[in-house]
Motif scaffolding. Structure first.
Motif, PDB file in Angstrom:
ATOM      1  N   ARG A 137      11.669  -7.745   0.056  1.00 52.88           N
ATOM      2  CA  ARG A 137      12.430  -7.277  -1.100  1.00 52.88           C
ATOM      3  C   ARG A 137      11.766  -7.657  -2.415  1.00 52.88           C
ATOM      4  N   ARG A 138      11.412  -8.915  -2.546  1.00 55.23           N
ATOM      5  CA  ARG A 138      10.873  -9.395  -3.815  1.00 55.23           C
ATOM      6  C   ARG A 138       9.548  -8.733  -4.175  1.00 55.23           C
ATOM      7  N   ILE A 139       8.643  -8.616  -3.221  1.00 54.53           N
ATOM      8  CA  ILE A 139       7.334  -8.077  -3.568  1.00 54.53           C
ATOM      9  C   ILE A 139       7.409  -6.602  -3.906  1.00 54.53           C
ATOM     10  N   VAL A 140       8.344  -5.863  -3.282  1.00 54.75           N
ATOM     11  CA  VAL A 140       8.496  -4.443  -3.593  1.00 54.75           C
ATOM     12  C   VAL A 140       9.114  -4.267  -4.974  1.00 54.75           C
ATOM     13  N   ILE A 141      10.167  -5.026  -5.276  1.00 54.75           N
ATOM     14  CA  ILE A 141      10.811  -4.907  -6.587  1.00 54.75           C
ATOM     15  C   ILE A 141       9.853  -5.321  -7.690  1.00 54.75           C
ATOM     16  N   ASP A 142       9.155  -6.434  -7.500  1.00 52.01           N
ATOM     17  CA  ASP A 142       8.206  -6.878  -8.517  1.00 52.01           C
ATOM     18  C   ASP A 142       7.123  -5.834  -8.767  1.00 52.01           C
ATOM     19  N   GLU A 143       6.655  -5.196  -7.710  1.00 51.26           N
ATOM     20  CA  GLU A 143       5.613  -4.176  -7.853  1.00 51.26           C
ATOM     21  C   GLU A 143       6.131  -2.982  -8.649  1.00 51.26           C
ATOM     22  N   THR A 144       7.364  -2.573  -8.403  1.00 46.94           N
ATOM     23  CA  THR A 144       7.880  -1.375  -9.050  1.00 46.94           C
ATOM     24  C   THR A 144       8.236  -1.605 -10.516  1.00 46.94           C
ATOM     25  N   VAL A 145       8.473  -2.841 -10.924  1.00 44.21           N
ATOM     26  CA  VAL A 145       8.809  -3.076 -12.341  1.00 44.21           C
ATOM     27  C   VAL A 145       7.612  -3.566 -13.144  1.00 44.21           C
ATOM     28  N   ALA A 146       6.449  -3.670 -12.535  1.00 47.79           N
ATOM     29  CA  ALA A 146       5.298  -4.284 -13.206  1.00 47.79           C
ATOM     30  C   ALA A 146       4.533  -3.333 -14.120  1.00 47.79           C
ATOM     31  N   SER A 147       4.699  -2.034 -13.960  1.00 50.17           N
ATOM     32  CA  SER A 147       3.884  -1.087 -14.720  1.00 50.17           C
ATOM     33  C   SER A 147       4.266  -1.082 -16.188  1.00 50.17           C
ATOM     34  N   ALA A 148       3.338  -0.642 -17.020  1.00 50.67           N
ATOM     35  CA  ALA A 148       3.579  -0.594 -18.466  1.00 50.67           C
ATOM     36  C   ALA A 148       4.714   0.365 -18.802  1.00 50.67           C
ATOM     37  N   SER A 149       4.789   1.503 -18.108  1.00 49.76           N
ATOM     38  CA  SER A 149       5.839   2.475 -18.421  1.00 49.76           C
ATOM     39  C   SER A 149       7.218   1.954 -18.037  1.00 49.76           C
ATOM     40  N   ALA A 177       0.830  -1.205   0.000  1.00 52.78           N
ATOM     41  CA  ALA A 177       0.000   0.000   0.000  1.00 52.78           C
ATOM     42  C   ALA A 177       0.868   1.261   0.000  1.00 52.78           C
ATOM     43  N   VAL A 178       1.979   1.217   0.723  1.00 52.46           N
ATOM     44  CA  VAL A 178       2.900   2.361   0.718  1.00 52.46           C
ATOM     45  C   VAL A 178       3.485   2.559  -0.679  1.00 52.46           C
ATOM     46  N   VAL A 179       3.936   1.472  -1.310  1.00 61.02           N
ATOM     47  CA  VAL A 179       4.493   1.566  -2.663  1.00 61.02           C
ATOM     48  C   VAL A 179       3.459   2.138  -3.627  1.00 61.02           C
ATOM     49  N   ARG A 180       2.241   1.618  -3.567  1.00 59.70           N
ATOM     50  CA  ARG A 180       1.194   2.035  -4.512  1.00 59.70           C
ATOM     51  C   ARG A 180       0.738   3.465  -4.270  1.00 59.70           C
ATOM     52  N   ARG A 181       0.910   3.952  -3.067  1.00 62.84           N
ATOM     53  CA  ARG A 181       0.546   5.345  -2.762  1.00 62.84           C
ATOM     54  C   ARG A 181       1.358   6.324  -3.611  1.00 62.84           C
ATOM     55  N   ALA A 217      12.012   7.471  -0.106  1.00 61.40           N
ATOM     56  CA  ALA A 217      13.282   6.892  -0.567  1.00 61.40           C
ATOM     57  C   ALA A 217      13.876   5.974   0.496  1.00 61.40           C
ATOM     58  N   ARG A 218      13.810   6.394   1.755  1.00 61.18           N
ATOM     59  CA  ARG A 218      14.345   5.546   2.832  1.00 61.18           C
ATOM     60  C   ARG A 218      13.461   4.328   3.082  1.00 61.18           C
ATOM     61  N   PHE A 219      12.175   4.484   2.895  1.00 61.84           N
ATOM     62  CA  PHE A 219      11.288   3.316   2.986  1.00 61.84           C
ATOM     63  C   PHE A 219      11.673   2.269   1.945  1.00 61.84           C
ATOM     64  N   ILE A 220      11.878   2.704   0.688  1.00 60.11           N
ATOM     65  CA  ILE A 220      12.259   1.759  -0.364  1.00 60.11           C
ATOM     66  C   ILE A 220      13.599   1.108  -0.037  1.00 60.11           C
ATOM     67  N   ALA A 221      14.538   1.888   0.483  1.00 64.31           N
ATOM     68  CA  ALA A 221      15.835   1.323   0.850  1.00 64.31           C
ATOM     69  C   ALA A 221      15.682   0.254   1.935  1.00 64.31           C
ATOM     70  N   GLN A 222      14.845   0.521   2.923  1.00 58.12           N
ATOM     71  CA  GLN A 222      14.621  -0.453   3.993  1.00 58.12           C
ATOM     72  C   GLN A 222      13.912  -1.693   3.461  1.00 58.12           C
ATOM     73  N   ALA A 223      12.877  -1.493   2.666  1.00 53.59           N
ATOM     74  CA  ALA A 223      12.070  -2.626   2.199  1.00 53.59           C
ATOM     75  C   ALA A 223      12.841  -3.521   1.241  1.00 53.59           C
ATOM     76  N   THR A 224      13.693  -2.929   0.397  1.00 58.57           N
ATOM     77  CA  THR A 224      14.413  -3.736  -0.589  1.00 58.57           C
ATOM     78  C   THR A 224      15.668  -4.391  -0.025  1.00 58.57           C
ATOM     79  N   THR A 225      15.994  -4.097   1.224  1.00 56.43           N
ATOM     80  CA  THR A 225      17.078  -4.824   1.881  1.00 56.43           C
ATOM     81  C   THR A 225      16.551  -5.796   2.930  1.00 56.43           C
ATOM     82  N   ASP A 226      15.246  -5.889   3.043  1.00 54.69           N
ATOM     83  CA  ASP A 226      14.619  -6.849   3.951  1.00 54.69           C
ATOM     84  C   ASP A 226      14.253  -8.096   3.146  1.00 54.69           C
TER      85      ASP A 226
END
Length: 255
Positions: free
Chosen positions: A128-140, A64-68, A115-124
């Motif tokens: 890590r996987r669900i955040v990275i997958d979410e950020t690369v899934a968009s059409a753009s 939800a934080v990522v999608r916000r 930015a710090r949230f993403i850094a924390q989430a992608t090193t956990d």
């Protein structure tokens, strides 16, 4: 009917407050260190199970934080892609990777925590996987990665994977460190987010165009090879370039 609308509006306000609070706490303390109960309490919710009620598991709150922030970032990326008109310059496509995020962070002002949230989430490892997958899934993002793949130098698969990891970490952690410094009021290498984006793009272009040392070269020999063909170099899909190696998924492990 009016009562239902009021309850829905109140529920939306509560969810937004919880997401905002979670983003800050996760950024400051780490995702694993903050419980759903702590988020509820910090958000001023009398019900300590408010996170579970509104979002479910912690993984759902992280998403939800990522999608916000996603719509703003992806809207900026779509505008940049429309202006590219099929550019053959690697720098232009790397800019589409970097600038939507840095422009969004600039729009948030200071203090911000994304930015710090993403850094924390992608090193956990749990998230890590669900955040990275979410950020690369968009059409753009898919279009950006397709364009990057077309213009990347031919590199062995393991080198492409390594540099994809390096690229992601460079973007994430440079942005997180700048965000931290801005909140603390300490000096930053670049005066603005726009200037920081220029530095990141410069570094990433250099990273991808750098020579590499073949594995069969004796340690210490220092020989390099810029153009060795590798049959697996382009086997990985474009989105895999920034995804990295798989790790366990919090959604399937009851986190």
């Amino acid at each position: 009917m009016a009562g239902a609308r009021v309850r829905q509006a109140h529920g939306n306000e509560t969810r937004e407050l919880i997401v905002t609070t979670a983003e800050r706490l996760f950024a400051e303390q780490g995702v694993a260190a903050v419980s759903n109960r702590q988020v509820s309490e910090a958000a001023g919710q009398a019900n300590n199970f408010a996170v579970g009620y509104h979002f479910g598991a912690k993984a759902d709150l992280v998403l939800a934080v990522v999608r916000r922030h996603a719509s703003s970032i992806e809207g900026r990326r779509a505008e940049m892609l429309a202006a590219l008109e099929g550019s053959s310059e690697l720098r232009d496509w790397i800019g589409c990777l970097v600038r939507p995020l840095t422009d969004h962070l600039a729009s948030l002002g200071s203090p911000s925590w994304y930015a710090r949230f993403i850094a924390q989430a992608t090193t956990d490892p749990a998230f890590r996987r669900i955040v990275i997958d979410e950020t690369v899934a968009s059409a753009s993002m898919q279009e950006t990665l397709e364009g990057l793949t077309r213009l990347m130098p031919v590199l062995p698969e393991e080198v492409r994977e390594e540099r994809g990891d390096m690229s992601r970490q460079l973007i994430v952690h440079v942005c997180a460190e700048r965000e931290r410094a801005l909140q603390a009021g300490t000096a930053t290498p670049r005066a603005t987010w726009d200037a920081a984006a220029v530095g990141l793009v410069d570094a990433l272009v250099g990273l991808w165009r750098a020579p590499f040392t073949p594995h069969d070269v004796t340690h210490g020999a220092g020989a390099t090879n810029q153009g060795r063909e590798d049959s697996n170099a382009r086997d990985r899909g474009p989105c895999e370039m920034l995804r990295g190696r798989p790790v366990r998924d919090a959604r399937t492990e009851g986190v």
